[in-house]
Enzyme design. Structure first.
Site, PDB file in Angstrom:
ATOM      1  N   ARG A  84       0.843  -1.185   0.000  1.00 37.74           N
ATOM      2  CA  ARG A  84       0.000   0.000   0.000  1.00 37.74           C
ATOM      3  C   ARG A  84       0.882   1.240   0.000  1.00 37.74           C
ATOM      4  O   ARG A  84       1.733   1.383   0.875  1.00 37.74           O
ATOM      5  CB  ARG A  84      -0.922   0.014   1.222  1.00 37.74           C
ATOM      6  CG  ARG A  84      -1.735   1.294   1.333  1.00 37.74           C
ATOM      7  CD  ARG A  84      -2.658   1.322   2.527  1.00 37.74           C
ATOM      8  NE  ARG A  84      -3.376   2.599   2.585  1.00 37.74           N
ATOM      9  CZ  ARG A  84      -3.279   3.470   3.591  1.00 37.74           C
ATOM     10  NH1 ARG A  84      -2.507   3.194   4.645  1.00 37.74           N
ATOM     11  NH2 ARG A  84      -3.931   4.608   3.559  1.00 37.74           N
ATOM     12  N   HIS A 128      -2.685  11.113   0.566  1.00 36.97           N
ATOM     13  CA  HIS A 128      -2.205  10.828   1.937  1.00 36.97           C
ATOM     14  C   HIS A 128      -1.552  12.095   2.467  1.00 36.97           C
ATOM     15  O   HIS A 128      -0.356  12.163   2.725  1.00 36.97           O
ATOM     16  CB  HIS A 128      -1.223   9.660   1.923  1.00 36.97           C
ATOM     17  CG  HIS A 128      -1.001   9.030   3.281  1.00 36.97           C
ATOM     18  ND1 HIS A 128      -1.167   7.680   3.537  1.00 36.97           N
ATOM     19  CD2 HIS A 128      -0.629   9.585   4.457  1.00 36.97           C
ATOM     20  CE1 HIS A 128      -0.887   7.430   4.819  1.00 36.97           C
ATOM     21  NE2 HIS A 128      -0.561   8.579   5.398  1.00 36.97           N
ATOM     22  N   GLU A 173      -7.498   8.899   5.897  1.00 34.59           N
ATOM     23  CA  GLU A 173      -7.767   9.503   7.206  1.00 34.59           C
ATOM     24  C   GLU A 173      -8.222  10.969   7.165  1.00 34.59           C
ATOM     25  O   GLU A 173      -7.520  11.880   7.645  1.00 34.59           O
ATOM     26  CB  GLU A 173      -6.520   9.374   8.101  1.00 34.59           C
ATOM     27  CG  GLU A 173      -6.096   7.956   8.316  1.00 34.59           C
ATOM     28  CD  GLU A 173      -4.971   7.823   9.306  1.00 34.59           C
ATOM     29  OE1 GLU A 173      -4.259   8.805   9.561  1.00 34.59           O
ATOM     30  OE2 GLU A 173      -4.794   6.727   9.846  1.00 34.59           O
ATOM     31  N   ASN A 298      -7.464   1.948   9.595  1.00 33.15           N
ATOM     32  CA  ASN A 298      -6.153   2.107  10.222  1.00 33.15           C
ATOM     33  C   ASN A 298      -6.366   2.043  11.727  1.00 33.15           C
ATOM     34  O   ASN A 298      -7.050   2.902  12.293  1.00 33.15           O
ATOM     35  CB  ASN A 298      -5.535   3.461   9.848  1.00 33.15           C
ATOM     36  CG  ASN A 298      -5.208   3.543   8.366  1.00 33.15           C
ATOM     37  OD1 ASN A 298      -5.301   2.551   7.649  1.00 33.15           O
ATOM     38  ND2 ASN A 298      -4.835   4.721   7.902  1.00 33.15           N
ATOM     39  N   TYR A 300      -4.638   1.594  15.613  1.00 33.63           N
ATOM     40  CA  TYR A 300      -3.426   1.662  16.429  1.00 33.63           C
ATOM     41  C   TYR A 300      -3.683   1.446  17.902  1.00 33.63           C
ATOM     42  O   TYR A 300      -2.853   0.867  18.611  1.00 33.63           O
ATOM     43  CB  TYR A 300      -2.715   3.012  16.219  1.00 33.63           C
ATOM     44  CG  TYR A 300      -2.077   3.110  14.854  1.00 33.63           C
ATOM     45  CD1 TYR A 300      -2.776   3.562  13.741  1.00 33.63           C
ATOM     46  CD2 TYR A 300      -0.748   2.710  14.680  1.00 33.63           C
ATOM     47  CE1 TYR A 300      -2.193   3.637  12.488  1.00 33.63           C
ATOM     48  CE2 TYR A 300      -0.145   2.776  13.426  1.00 33.63           C
ATOM     49  CZ  TYR A 300      -0.880   3.234  12.329  1.00 33.63           C
ATOM     50  OH  TYR A 300      -0.296   3.302  11.092  1.00 33.63           O
ATOM     51  N   GLU A 357      -3.632  -0.029   7.893  1.00 33.78           N
ATOM     52  CA  GLU A 357      -2.487   0.320   8.737  1.00 33.78           C
ATOM     53  C   GLU A 357      -2.655  -0.279  10.123  1.00 33.78           C
ATOM     54  O   GLU A 357      -3.747  -0.225  10.687  1.00 33.78           O
ATOM     55  CB  GLU A 357      -2.324   1.838   8.916  1.00 33.78           C
ATOM     56  CG  GLU A 357      -1.788   2.564   7.723  1.00 33.78           C
ATOM     57  CD  GLU A 357      -1.657   4.051   7.964  1.00 33.78           C
ATOM     58  OE1 GLU A 357      -1.400   4.473   9.109  1.00 33.78           O
ATOM     59  OE2 GLU A 357      -1.855   4.822   6.985  1.00 33.78           O
TER      60      GLU A 357
HETATM   61  O1  LIG Z   1       1.508   7.667  13.142  1.00 31.96           O
HETATM   62  C1  LIG Z   1       1.764   6.524  12.392  1.00 31.96           C
HETATM   63  C2  LIG Z   1       0.945   6.555  11.102  1.00 31.96           C
HETATM   64  C3  LIG Z   1       1.379   7.657  10.134  1.00 31.96           C
HETATM   65  O2  LIG Z   1       2.767   7.546   9.872  1.00 31.96           O
HETATM   66  C4  LIG Z   1       0.550   7.493   8.843  1.00 31.96           C
HETATM   67  O3  LIG Z   1       0.974   8.360   7.805  1.00 31.96           O
HETATM   68  C5  LIG Z   1      -0.909   7.785   9.135  1.00 31.96           C
HETATM   69  O4  LIG Z   1      -1.751   7.246   8.130  1.00 31.96           O
HETATM   70  C6  LIG Z   1      -1.304   7.296  10.507  1.00 31.96           C
HETATM   71  N1  LIG Z   1      -2.505   7.372  11.065  1.00 31.96           N
HETATM   72  C7  LIG Z   1      -2.418   6.949  12.340  1.00 31.96           C
HETATM   73  C8  LIG Z   1      -3.536   6.947  13.330  1.00 31.96           C
HETATM   74  C9  LIG Z   1      -4.165   8.359  13.382  1.00 31.96           C
HETATM   75  C10 LIG Z   1      -3.218   9.369  13.906  1.00 31.96           C
HETATM   76  C11 LIG Z   1      -2.289   9.932  13.042  1.00 31.96           C
HETATM   77  C12 LIG Z   1      -1.406  10.906  13.510  1.00 31.96           C
HETATM   78  C13 LIG Z   1      -1.484  11.299  14.846  1.00 31.96           C
HETATM   79  C14 LIG Z   1      -2.407  10.718  15.688  1.00 31.96           C
HETATM   80  C15 LIG Z   1      -3.287   9.756  15.215  1.00 31.96           C
HETATM   81  C16 LIG Z   1      -1.135   6.562  12.551  1.00 31.96           C
HETATM   82  N2  LIG Z   1      -0.458   6.764  11.413  1.00 31.96           N
END
Ligand SMILES: OC[C@@H]1[C@@H](O)[C@H](O)[C@@H](O)c2[nH]c(CCc3ccccc3)c[n+]21
Length: 453
Positions: A84, A128, A173, A298, A300, A357
Site C-alpha cells: 500500500r 495521503h 484519514e 487504520n 493503532y 495500517e
Molecule cells: O503515526 C503513524 C501513522 C502515520 O505515519 C501514517 O501516515 C498515518 O496514516 C497514521 N494514522 C495513524 C492513526 C491516526 C493518527 C495519526 C497521527 C497522529 C495521531 C493519530 C497513525 N499513522
C-alpha cells in the site's frame, strides 16, 4: 481473547488473505521537487521554522524516489503479497490541476510495473495528506472546487494505471487531515479554526465522493476509503462518561464513515461543533455517498474516555496505569481491534474491510553486528493484533487483508524521524535498509497464511 496464548489454536487466515505493508509518498520518497514536481503543503510546512521536530523535512526521507527498485526487491525478499502506497498529487499535477507532469506519472507507472513483476499487488491511495501547495493557495479543502480538482487528479491516474492497479483508495484519514491540519494546527496546513475544520471535513468527503464517482466512469476495479478509527471505552460508569464516549465516538469514528456509507452525519456533531456547524446542502450527501468496494481501517489503539476539555468533543483520554504504551503514547490494546471490527460490521454491514495500517513505534536498538535489529515489542504488537483480527474474522467480519505500518522507518510528519514504525530499519545517513526481527517473523506468518502466528 487476542492476548490468549496461541497453543493449539489454528490461526490460518482465509485463502487469498492479502498480506502486505504500507507507506506514504511524503514519508518515504524524498526528492519532493524532482522532475517537474510542484511543492506540496508538507514541503512548505516542514520548511517553515518550528513546524516539525528538529526542523526535519521530507527532502530526503528514505530516498525511495531513487531507491524504489531496491525497495521492491526488499518487499519481494520479505514475501509481501501487497504494498500500500500513496501518490504525491503534485508530482502528477504540479499546480494541482491542469498540466500533467509526465515524469511524475512515469515514476508511479514504473513502480507499479515493478511490483507486478515481483508478484506484489499495488494498493494505491490517491491522497495521503500532501495537498499541492498551489491548491492550498486557492483555499485547499476549504474551497468547494476541491471536489472537481480531486476528481480530475484521480481521473488522470485511473486512465494511466487502472487495470495494473486494481485496488484504489481516495483519501487516507480525513479525520487527521481536519483535526490536525485545520483545527489544532499540528499538521499541514497548520490552521487553528473551529469554523474551518467542519468545512474542510465536509469538502474532503465531497472530494472523496467525486473521485469515487469519477472512478466508476473510468475504472473497472475496486475503490475504497481509508479511515483511522478507534474504540472509545468509558472511564467510569457515570452518565457524563457515557455521554463523553458518544461524543468521542461520533467525532472520530462516525464523522466520516456515516456520510460515506449512510449519507448523513451523526447527530452529535451539531452539539460538538455548536455554532461552527453549518447547514449542509442536501445534494452534497448524494455526492458523498458513493458505492464502495471496501473500507480501509487504520487501527493503532483505543481511548478510555471521560468527560474533559478537549476541543471540540469535550472529552479526555484516561491513561491506564497497568497499560502498555508505545513511543507515540498509544496504549497497546489488541482487543479494541476485534471490538471495532464487530462494531463496523454491525453498523455498516458486510462491506469488505482491509486493515490498511497497524503498527507501533518502539525504541529500537541500533543495528547489531551481523545485521540484526531486535524488536520483540513490535513482533508482539503485530502478533496480538493479527490474533485480534482472526477473532473478528471467526465472528463473521469480512477482513480481506492486513498492511503493516510501516514497511520502512520513515518521516513521522511533525515528529520528524524521531519515531520508528518500520519492520525494516533505515539508516538515514547511509540509507541502508535492515529488516528487523519483526520483518523476519512477518515473512513466516505470510508464508504460512497466519498459521505460524
Ligand atoms: O503515526 C503513524 C501513522 C502515520 O505515519 C501514517 O501516515 C498515518 O496514516 C497514521 N494514522 C495513524 C492513526 C491516526 C493518527 C495519526 C497521527 C497522529 C495521531 C493519530 C497513525 N499513522
Amino acid at each position: 481473547m487476542s492476548d490468549a496464548p496461541a497453543q493449539g489454536r489454528d490461526f490460518r487466515f482465509p485463502d487469498g488473505f492479502l498480506w502486505g505493508a504500507a507507506t506514504a509518498a511524503h514519508q518515504i520518497e524524498g526528492s519532493p521537487l524532482a522532475d517537474g514536481a510542484g511543492p506540496s503543503i508538507w514541503t512548505r510546512f516542514a520548511h517553515t521554522p518550528g513546524m516539525t521536530l528538529n526542523g526535519d523535512t521530507g527532502d530526503v526521507a528514505c530516498d525511495h524516489y531513487r531507491r524504489w527498485k531496491q525497495d521492491v526487491a526488499l518487499m519481494r525478499e520479505l514475501g509481501l503479497k501487497a504494498y500500500r502506497f500513496s501518490v504525491s498529487w503534485s508530482r502528477i499535477h504540479p499546480e494541482g490541476t491542469g498540466r500533467v507532469n509526465q515524469a511524475g506519472l512515469d515514476f508511479y507507472s514504473r513502480l507499479v510495473d515493478e511490483l507486478l513483476e515481483n508478484g506484489i499487488e499495488p494498493l494505491l491511495t490517491l491522497f495521503h495528506w500532501d495537498l499541492p501547495a498551489a491548491l492550498d493557495d486557492r483555499g485547499g479543502w476549504l474551497n468547494r472546487d476541491c471536489a472537481d480538482w480531486f476528481a480530475d487528479y484521480g481521473t488522470t491516474l485511473y486512465r494511466a494505471l487502472d487495470g495494473r492497479v486494481k485496488k484504489w483508495a481516495t483519501i487516507n484519514e480525513p479525520w487527521v487531515v481536519t483535526d490536525g491540519g485545520y483545527l489544532h494546527g499540528a499538521l499541514a496546513p497548520g490552521h487553528r479554526s473551529r469554523y474551518e475544520a467542519p468545512i474542510a471535513a465536509h469538502n474532503l468527503m465531497r472530494a472523496h465522493g467525486a473521485a469515487a464517482q469519477a472512478y466508476r466512469a473510468e475504472g473497472r476495479h475496486e475503490m475504497g476509503l481509508v479511515v483511522n478509527i478507534e474504540p472509545k471505552y468509558p472511564a467510569g460508569d457515570s452518565p457524563e462518561d457515557a455521554a463523553a464516549v458518544r461524543r468521542a465516538h461520533a467525532y472520530m469514528n462516525e464523522q466520516f464513515l456515516h456520510p460515506a456509507l449512510l449519507g448523513r452525519y451523526p447527530d452529535e456533531l451539531k452539539d460538538i461543533f455548536g455554532d461552527a456547524w453549518p447547514e449542509w446542502p442536501a445534494e452534497d450527501f448524494a455526492l458523498i455517498r458513493q458505492p464502495l468496494d471496501f473500507v480501509g481501517i487504520n487501527y493503532y489503539t483505543r481511548s478510555v474516555t471521560a468527560a474533559g476539555d478537549s476541543y471540540p468533543q469535550r472529552t479526555a483520554v484516561v491513561r491506564q496505569p497497568l497499560g502498555t504504551y508505545t513511543e507515540t503514547g498509544w496504549e497497546v490494546f489488541p482487543q479494541g481491534l476485534t471490538d471495532l471490527l464487530l462494531w463496523f460490521k454491525d453498523t455498516y454491514g458486510d462491506l469488505p474491510v482491509y486493515i490498511t495500517e497497524n503498527g507501533a513505534a518502539f525504541f529500537d536498538p541500533p543495528v547489531a553486528e551481523g545485521g540484526r535489529v531486535r524488536d520483540p515489542l513490535r513482533t508482539d504488537y503485530l502478533r496480538k493484533h493479527l490474533s485480534a483480527i482472526h477473532d473478528a474474522i471467526a465472528a463473521g467480519v469480512d477482513v480481506r487483508g492486513y498492511m503493516a505500518w510501516s514497511l520502512l522507518d520513515n518521516l513521522e510528519w511533525s515528529l520528524g524521524y524521531s519515531k520508528r514504525f518500520g519492520i525494516v530499519h533505515v539508516n538515514y545517513g547511509t540509507q541502508e535498509r535492515t529488516p528487523k526481527d519483526s520483518a523476519r517473523w512477518y515473512s513466516k506468518v505470510i508464508a504460512s497464511n497466519g498459521r505460524t502466528l
